[in-house]
Enzyme design. Structure first.
Site, PDB file in Angstrom:
ATOM      1  N   TYR A 144      -2.261  -1.116  -4.311  1.00 54.68           N
ATOM      2  CA  TYR A 144      -3.474  -0.600  -3.680  1.00 54.68           C
ATOM      3  C   TYR A 144      -4.645  -0.620  -4.661  1.00 54.68           C
ATOM      4  CZ  TYR A 144      -6.651   2.640  -1.314  1.00 54.68           C
ATOM      5  OH  TYR A 144      -7.743   3.211  -0.729  1.00 54.68           O
ATOM      6  N   LYS A 158      -8.237  -2.710  -4.658  1.00 56.01           N
ATOM      7  CA  LYS A 158      -9.540  -2.058  -4.740  1.00 56.01           C
ATOM      8  C   LYS A 158     -10.294  -2.484  -5.996  1.00 56.01           C
ATOM      9  CE  LYS A 158      -9.345   0.296  -0.910  1.00 56.01           C
ATOM     10  NZ  LYS A 158     -10.270   0.013   0.204  1.00 56.01           N
ATOM     11  N   SER A 161     -12.704   2.907  -3.326  1.00 55.26           N
ATOM     12  CA  SER A 161     -11.938   4.106  -3.655  1.00 55.26           C
ATOM     13  C   SER A 161     -12.178   4.415  -5.120  1.00 55.26           C
ATOM     14  CB  SER A 161     -10.442   3.854  -3.428  1.00 55.26           C
ATOM     15  OG  SER A 161      -9.649   4.880  -3.997  1.00 55.26           O
ATOM     16  N   ASP A 189      -9.804  -7.688  13.828  1.00 57.31           N
ATOM     17  CA  ASP A 189      -8.685  -7.604  12.876  1.00 57.31           C
ATOM     18  C   ASP A 189      -9.111  -8.343  11.615  1.00 57.31           C
ATOM     19  OD1 ASP A 189      -6.380  -7.845  11.378  1.00 57.31           O
ATOM     20  OD2 ASP A 189      -5.121  -8.540  13.029  1.00 57.31           O
TER      21      ASP A 189
END
Length: 279
Positions: free
Chosen positions: A151, A155, A138, A60
């Site tokens: 998000y 990134k 990404s 994790d």
């Protein structure tokens, strides 16, 4: 015991699963990790179909003790760690007026601090092996996108972290790369756990632009999404190339999209500049 060892995070589905199978097919001893071992059925089936062996373990990325136990366990069992692929992450859709700062913190915890935690634990072993640190980011780590504020922020942070680390790590024999996918037809979107209609209904003044964004995104995924296996080819490139680029896009679409912002597509000019700071 002499086979090179790679640890990959987030392998229950999507790019992580495909990368784990591809690495094993390429001859790597592959440690495929995931947060919940109960979700390993698809991974085991893919490995069986490909005729490869995976060492599946729990990790994790948001739990420091889990990260340490996994990495130290691999080194204890195999005597080495040659590469790490930071793939674990979670998507998020929203805009700041309609969510809490804690929502944003949770996104950063998984997508940024999880990468930092794994990388920190792995680096001593990667230095010893002259290894590789690869992170799946990404195109959203290069070009900010509507309703992806948290998000994309995470990134962007990962890309800045790795771009800064790369010349330092290179001085100590560790190659650092980021892999930038665009749309990938995987469980990543479904794993968001959101009801688009409910999200739009609760968006208030943001409802119309959110509806437009959702329609455009659904069309893009339907028309031009890569398969996870196609995207994983770029992970394997970073893993096996003699001199991997720092920045690798997974498709022509991803290259064109990031190219609207980046003139230095593979990162060599930026790293050539900053690497000179260390000479």
């Amino acid at each position: 015991m002499s086979r090179k060892v790679v640890l990959i995070t987030g392998t229950s589905s999507g790019i992580g699963l495909a990368a784990a199978v591809s690495a094993a097919e390429a001859g790597w001893r592959t440690i495929a990790t995931l947060r919940d071992p109960a979700r390993a059925d698809a991974l085991r089936k893919a490995a069986e179909t490909a005729g490869v062996e995976l060492d599946i373990r729990q990790l994790d990325v948001t739990d420091a003790s889990s990260v340490t136990a996994a990495i130290e366990g691999v080194v204890a069992d195999y005597g080495r760690l040659d590469a790490v692929v930071n793939n674990a992450g979670a998507g998020h859709v929203g805009t700041i007026e309609n969510e809490t700062v804690e929502d944003v913190r949770r996104v950063m915890e998984v997508n940024f601090f999880g990468v930092v935690q794994v990388s920190k634990a792995a680096l001593p072993h990667l230095r010893a092996a002259g290894g590789r640190l690869i992170t799946v980011t990404s195109v959203g780590g290069v070009v900010g996108q509507p309703f992806n504020e948290a998000y994309c922020a995470a990134k962007f942070a990962v890309e800045g972290f790795m771009e800064s680390l790369a010349p330092v790590a290179a001085k100590l024999g560790v190659a650092v790369s980021v892999v930038e996918p665009g749309a990938v037809a995987s469980e990543f979107v479904s794993n968001l756990g959101i009801d688009p209609a409910a999200l739009i209904a609760a968006a208030g003044p943001y409802a119309a632009p959110l509806q437009a964004y959702a329609t455009r995104t659904q069309t893009m995924f339907a028309d031009s999404a890569q398969t996870p296996a196609q995207a994983a080819e770029s992970v394997l490139e970073a893993l096996t190339a003699e001199q991997p680029a720092f920045r690798i896009q997974t498709s022509e679409w991803a290259r064109a999209f990031t190219g609207t912002k980046l003139a230095d597509l593979d990162g060599s000019k930026a790293l050539g500049l900053t690497g000179a700071y260390l000479d």
